[in-house]
Write a protein that holds these residues in place. Structure first.
Motif, PDB file in Angstrom:
ATOM      1  N   ILE A 184       0.830  -1.207   0.000  1.00 45.38           N
ATOM      2  CA  ILE A 184       0.000   0.000   0.000  1.00 45.38           C
ATOM      3  C   ILE A 184       0.860   1.251   0.000  1.00 45.38           C
ATOM      4  O   ILE A 184       0.575   2.210  -0.721  1.00 45.38           O
ATOM      5  CB  ILE A 184      -0.961  -0.008   1.207  1.00 45.38           C
ATOM      6  CG1 ILE A 184      -2.070  -1.022   0.945  1.00 45.38           C
ATOM      7  CG2 ILE A 184      -1.554   1.364   1.440  1.00 45.38           C
ATOM      8  CD1 ILE A 184      -2.971  -1.281   2.100  1.00 45.38           C
ATOM      9  N   SER A 185       1.953   1.247   0.765  1.00 43.50           N
ATOM     10  CA  SER A 185       2.770   2.462   0.753  1.00 43.50           C
ATOM     11  C   SER A 185       3.465   2.617  -0.592  1.00 43.50           C
ATOM     12  O   SER A 185       3.739   3.737  -1.022  1.00 43.50           O
ATOM     13  CB  SER A 185       3.759   2.497   1.920  1.00 43.50           C
ATOM     14  OG  SER A 185       4.716   1.497   1.799  1.00 43.50           O
ATOM     15  N   ARG A 186       3.703   1.516  -1.283  1.00 44.52           N
ATOM     16  CA  ARG A 186       4.206   1.640  -2.648  1.00 44.52           C
ATOM     17  C   ARG A 186       3.157   2.279  -3.553  1.00 44.52           C
ATOM     18  O   ARG A 186       3.434   3.232  -4.290  1.00 44.52           O
ATOM     19  CB  ARG A 186       4.579   0.270  -3.215  1.00 44.52           C
ATOM     20  CG  ARG A 186       4.993   0.324  -4.690  1.00 44.52           C
ATOM     21  CD  ARG A 186       5.387  -1.033  -5.243  1.00 44.52           C
ATOM     22  NE  ARG A 186       4.272  -1.944  -5.443  1.00 44.52           N
ATOM     23  CZ  ARG A 186       3.419  -1.891  -6.470  1.00 44.52           C
ATOM     24  NH1 ARG A 186       3.559  -0.965  -7.386  1.00 44.52           N
ATOM     25  NH2 ARG A 186       2.428  -2.751  -6.565  1.00 44.52           N
ATOM     26  N   LEU A 187       1.934   1.785  -3.464  1.00 47.38           N
ATOM     27  CA  LEU A 187       0.868   2.331  -4.308  1.00 47.38           C
ATOM     28  C   LEU A 187       0.601   3.802  -4.009  1.00 47.38           C
ATOM     29  O   LEU A 187       0.228   4.561  -4.895  1.00 47.38           O
ATOM     30  CB  LEU A 187      -0.424   1.516  -4.112  1.00 47.38           C
ATOM     31  CG  LEU A 187      -0.364   0.069  -4.622  1.00 47.38           C
ATOM     32  CD1 LEU A 187      -1.603  -0.703  -4.196  1.00 47.38           C
ATOM     33  CD2 LEU A 187      -0.233   0.044  -6.143  1.00 47.38           C
ATOM     34  N   VAL A 227      -8.851  -3.594   3.364  1.00 44.60           N
ATOM     35  CA  VAL A 227      -9.193  -4.879   3.967  1.00 44.60           C
ATOM     36  C   VAL A 227     -10.618  -4.883   4.517  1.00 44.60           C
ATOM     37  O   VAL A 227     -11.055  -5.875   5.085  1.00 44.60           O
ATOM     38  CB  VAL A 227      -8.204  -5.284   5.087  1.00 44.60           C
ATOM     39  CG1 VAL A 227      -6.784  -5.288   4.552  1.00 44.60           C
ATOM     40  CG2 VAL A 227      -8.351  -4.371   6.290  1.00 44.60           C
ATOM     41  N   GLY A 228     -11.317  -3.742   4.379  1.00 51.57           N
ATOM     42  CA  GLY A 228     -12.723  -3.741   4.753  1.00 51.57           C
ATOM     43  C   GLY A 228     -12.996  -3.373   6.193  1.00 51.57           C
ATOM     44  O   GLY A 228     -14.106  -3.509   6.676  1.00 51.57           O
ATOM     45  N   ARG A 229     -11.965  -2.894   6.901  1.00 42.59           N
ATOM     46  CA  ARG A 229     -12.180  -2.475   8.282  1.00 42.59           C
ATOM     47  C   ARG A 229     -12.942  -1.145   8.315  1.00 42.59           C
ATOM     48  O   ARG A 229     -13.751  -0.892   9.200  1.00 42.59           O
ATOM     49  CB  ARG A 229     -10.828  -2.363   9.003  1.00 42.59           C
ATOM     50  CG  ARG A 229     -10.892  -1.828  10.403  1.00 42.59           C
ATOM     51  CD  ARG A 229      -9.585  -2.115  11.188  1.00 42.59           C
ATOM     52  NE  ARG A 229      -8.408  -2.191  10.343  1.00 42.59           N
ATOM     53  CZ  ARG A 229      -7.640  -1.146  10.003  1.00 42.59           C
ATOM     54  NH1 ARG A 229      -7.952   0.055  10.417  1.00 42.59           N
ATOM     55  NH2 ARG A 229      -6.567  -1.308   9.250  1.00 42.59           N
ATOM     56  N   LEU A 230     -12.673  -0.296   7.315  1.00 43.03           N
ATOM     57  CA  LEU A 230     -13.366   0.985   7.213  1.00 43.03           C
ATOM     58  C   LEU A 230     -14.300   0.950   6.008  1.00 43.03           C
ATOM     59  O   LEU A 230     -13.849   0.841   4.873  1.00 43.03           O
ATOM     60  CB  LEU A 230     -12.341   2.118   7.048  1.00 43.03           C
ATOM     61  CG  LEU A 230     -11.291   2.243   8.159  1.00 43.03           C
ATOM     62  CD1 LEU A 230     -10.238   3.280   7.786  1.00 43.03           C
ATOM     63  CD2 LEU A 230     -11.960   2.616   9.479  1.00 43.03           C
ATOM     64  N   TRP A 234      -2.075 -10.466  -2.556  1.00 43.90           N
ATOM     65  CA  TRP A 234      -0.972  -9.505  -2.470  1.00 43.90           C
ATOM     66  C   TRP A 234       0.148  -9.864  -3.433  1.00 43.90           C
ATOM     67  O   TRP A 234       0.845  -8.989  -3.960  1.00 43.90           O
ATOM     68  CB  TRP A 234      -0.472  -9.371  -1.037  1.00 43.90           C
ATOM     69  CG  TRP A 234      -1.503  -8.696  -0.182  1.00 43.90           C
ATOM     70  CD1 TRP A 234      -2.265  -9.261   0.790  1.00 43.90           C
ATOM     71  CD2 TRP A 234      -1.920  -7.329  -0.273  1.00 43.90           C
ATOM     72  NE1 TRP A 234      -3.138  -8.343   1.315  1.00 43.90           N
ATOM     73  CE2 TRP A 234      -2.949  -7.134   0.690  1.00 43.90           C
ATOM     74  CE3 TRP A 234      -1.547  -6.238  -1.058  1.00 43.90           C
ATOM     75  CZ2 TRP A 234      -3.587  -5.918   0.877  1.00 43.90           C
ATOM     76  CZ3 TRP A 234      -2.184  -5.025  -0.867  1.00 43.90           C
ATOM     77  CH2 TRP A 234      -3.188  -4.869   0.085  1.00 43.90           C
ATOM     78  N   CYS A 235       0.316 -11.145  -3.675  1.00 40.35           N
ATOM     79  CA  CYS A 235       1.307 -11.555  -4.665  1.00 40.35           C
ATOM     80  C   CYS A 235       0.878 -11.079  -6.047  1.00 40.35           C
ATOM     81  O   CYS A 235       1.697 -10.645  -6.866  1.00 40.35           O
ATOM     82  CB  CYS A 235       1.468 -13.080  -4.647  1.00 40.35           C
ATOM     83  SG  CYS A 235       2.855 -13.675  -5.617  1.00 40.35           S
ATOM     84  N   HIS A 236      -0.419 -11.156  -6.295  1.00 43.95           N
ATOM     85  CA  HIS A 236      -0.983 -10.691  -7.554  1.00 43.95           C
ATOM     86  C   HIS A 236      -0.723  -9.188  -7.725  1.00 43.95           C
ATOM     87  O   HIS A 236      -0.265  -8.725  -8.773  1.00 43.95           O
ATOM     88  CB  HIS A 236      -2.483 -10.987  -7.560  1.00 43.95           C
ATOM     89  CG  HIS A 236      -3.166 -10.736  -8.864  1.00 43.95           C
ATOM     90  ND1 HIS A 236      -3.554  -9.472  -9.260  1.00 43.95           N
ATOM     91  CD2 HIS A 236      -3.513 -11.556  -9.881  1.00 43.95           C
ATOM     92  CE1 HIS A 236      -4.121  -9.541 -10.455  1.00 43.95           C
ATOM     93  NE2 HIS A 236      -4.108 -10.796 -10.857  1.00 43.95           N
ATOM     94  N   VAL A 237      -0.995  -8.453  -6.653  1.00 47.60           N
ATOM     95  CA  VAL A 237      -0.757  -7.008  -6.686  1.00 47.60           C
ATOM     96  C   VAL A 237       0.714  -6.714  -6.971  1.00 47.60           C
ATOM     97  O   VAL A 237       1.054  -5.865  -7.799  1.00 47.60           O
ATOM     98  CB  VAL A 237      -1.177  -6.352  -5.343  1.00 47.60           C
ATOM     99  CG1 VAL A 237      -0.732  -4.894  -5.289  1.00 47.60           C
ATOM    100  CG2 VAL A 237      -2.680  -6.461  -5.145  1.00 47.60           C
ATOM    101  N   LEU A 296      -8.951  -2.319  -4.889  1.00 50.86           N
ATOM    102  CA  LEU A 296      -8.391  -3.393  -4.067  1.00 50.86           C
ATOM    103  C   LEU A 296      -9.456  -4.069  -3.213  1.00 50.86           C
ATOM    104  O   LEU A 296      -9.513  -5.301  -3.140  1.00 50.86           O
ATOM    105  CB  LEU A 296      -7.269  -2.857  -3.174  1.00 50.86           C
ATOM    106  CG  LEU A 296      -5.918  -2.601  -3.850  1.00 50.86           C
ATOM    107  CD1 LEU A 296      -4.892  -2.152  -2.826  1.00 50.86           C
ATOM    108  CD2 LEU A 296      -5.419  -3.839  -4.570  1.00 50.86           C
ATOM    109  N   VAL A 297     -10.293  -3.281  -2.569  1.00 51.48           N
ATOM    110  CA  VAL A 297     -11.342  -3.868  -1.721  1.00 51.48           C
ATOM    111  C   VAL A 297     -12.155  -4.877  -2.495  1.00 51.48           C
ATOM    112  O   VAL A 297     -12.337  -6.011  -2.073  1.00 51.48           O
ATOM    113  CB  VAL A 297     -12.367  -2.823  -1.230  1.00 51.48           C
ATOM    114  CG1 VAL A 297     -12.802  -3.128   0.172  1.00 51.48           C
ATOM    115  CG2 VAL A 297     -11.925  -1.419  -1.439  1.00 51.48           C
TER     116      VAL A 297
END
Lengths: 242, 242
Positions: free
Chosen positions: A20-23, A47-50, A154-157, A184-185
DNA sequence: TATCGATCAAGTGTCGACACAAGTGGACCC
DNA sequence: GGGTCCACTTGTGTCGACACTTGATCGATA
């Protein structure tokens, strides 16, 4: 780069935070308050927390991070520019929502741009690039066998990131990173549905073959179709939960 | 929208500020300090008052605007997300520079996306849309006759905005707006070179005809070629001044 | 005289405070 | 009992201040 530095190549599970910090282009200044807050919120959204519509007022967030509101506001602005957060003047920021029409729009563009990446990557990939992608593919295969959606995802990303690097068009990569964040969500949840994981992996295998054969036209077509399939899965999921 | 509100349709010269705040998505909160500062800097970059590499430290800017550094920093972050400003951690922000390789990358993407806009716009344009575009075309023609590069340029920018609206894909429009911002400087200066103004206008005429005929394939092709021509003019200009 | 290190001004990242706007709840009226 | 207005609370946008970092200057040293 990464295979030289330190890690024993495999078994180290992916760290969503890192991706995510890369993106978000926050790899330098990773220690700054702004970066930490932005990544935490972005990860929460991914990840759906928010959930969409969730209140992101700067006072509460500042309290949560033991910081002042200044870095919080900057983090929120950053996320707004990536489309993850909605900020209206004098209103409280909210987690952005993605009506299916907007999702369609995003994928309409994403599909064409990914085809472009495939085209360029097939033209420009070195043998080392193909080998590296092969490693990732093997890793994805293990994840599929284990039914480990997170690991696969995440490997896909990460793999998409490599593809973009191979394509060697910074602007194209930046745009796709931005679009990726917003989807991503949806991609993450849709991967858990039915046979989606295996289908997605099959697409990855075909794409890798096309790249290894340096068939740019085929690679473009396969990436376009794989993206369309991802959209279809997402839309089906949205409709069914509606 | 605009033809209903107030203005007598023509003769009102374009206000770069308005177009820029549209491209920066600052049309609401136009009165906020952040918006004013961001637009001022962006305009400076676009019209060539602020050159690439120019120091944009927040202290000086805050002084210039009689404001604190907080809104300045937010404005700079906004401009960074649009690619107009480069911010490295703990360094002073600078006006971003565009090496010709980067320009090529931008246009490589921009060309495909504009073709997409042409395709969609031709499919979705109403008769009113075509008429509105016709007005703009007439206005551009007057500007060409008068040799008024500025008027032509901003009318051209506005026309692209209308095209994007007709295409009805918000994401596509947002991406193109972002790319447009980075290329405004170059497009503006290259329009003043030789016969570029007349050539650009000829392209506009052909594009309008294709749209009026609802020929989406042709519209896409023409937009792609016109964009390529714009790039060629820009590259020629860059090489010659080098 | 050129190189290196100490010194110092300038700028960044973050903080807490303030005025004003927006949202919230209760009192009041019909 | 349901709707309206007004105070109060919560949050935004901006401010000036502070510690720490960076880069520049200048003197000491070889």
């Amino acid at each position: 780069m990464s295979e030289v530095t330190a890690e024993p190549v495999s078994d180290v599970p992916y760290d969503p935070t890192g991706e995510i910090s890369r993106l978000l282009k926050l790899e330098d200044r990773r220690e700054s308050a702004v970066a930490q807050i932005a990544v935490w919120i972005a990860e929460g959204i991914v990840v759906g927390r928010l959930h969409p519509g969730r209140d992101l007022n700067s006072v509460e967030l500042a309290g949560r991070f033991n910081s002042s509101r200044t870095p919080v506001r900057e983090a929120l602005m950053l996320l707004e520019s990536e489309g993850l957060v909605e900020i209206k003047a004098r209103k409280r920021p909210r987690v952005a929502s993605f009506p299916s029409e907007r999702v369609r729009e995003i994928y309409f563009v994403r599909r064409r741009l990914l085809a472009l990446v495939g085209e360029l990557a097939a033209q420009r990939a070195t043998d080392d690039d193909i080998a590296l992608l092969g490693d990732r593919l093997a890793r994805m295969e293990r994840a599929v066998e284990a039914g480990d959606v997170d690991e696969y995802f995440w490997c896909h990303v990460d793999t998409q990131g490599h593809l973009q690097r191979i394509a060697s068009n910074q602007i194209l990569a930046d745009i796709l990173d931005s679009l990726a964040l917003r989807t991503l969500v949806l991609r993450h949840t849709s991967l858990g549905q039915g046979e989606r994981l295996r289908e997605s992996f099959k697409d990855q295998v075909r794409i890798h073959e096309a790249l290894a054969a340096r068939d740019s036209e085929l690679a473009a077509m396969l990436l376009s179709r794989a993206t369309q399939a991802a959209l279809d899965a997402i839309l089906e999921m949205i409709e069914s939960t509606l």
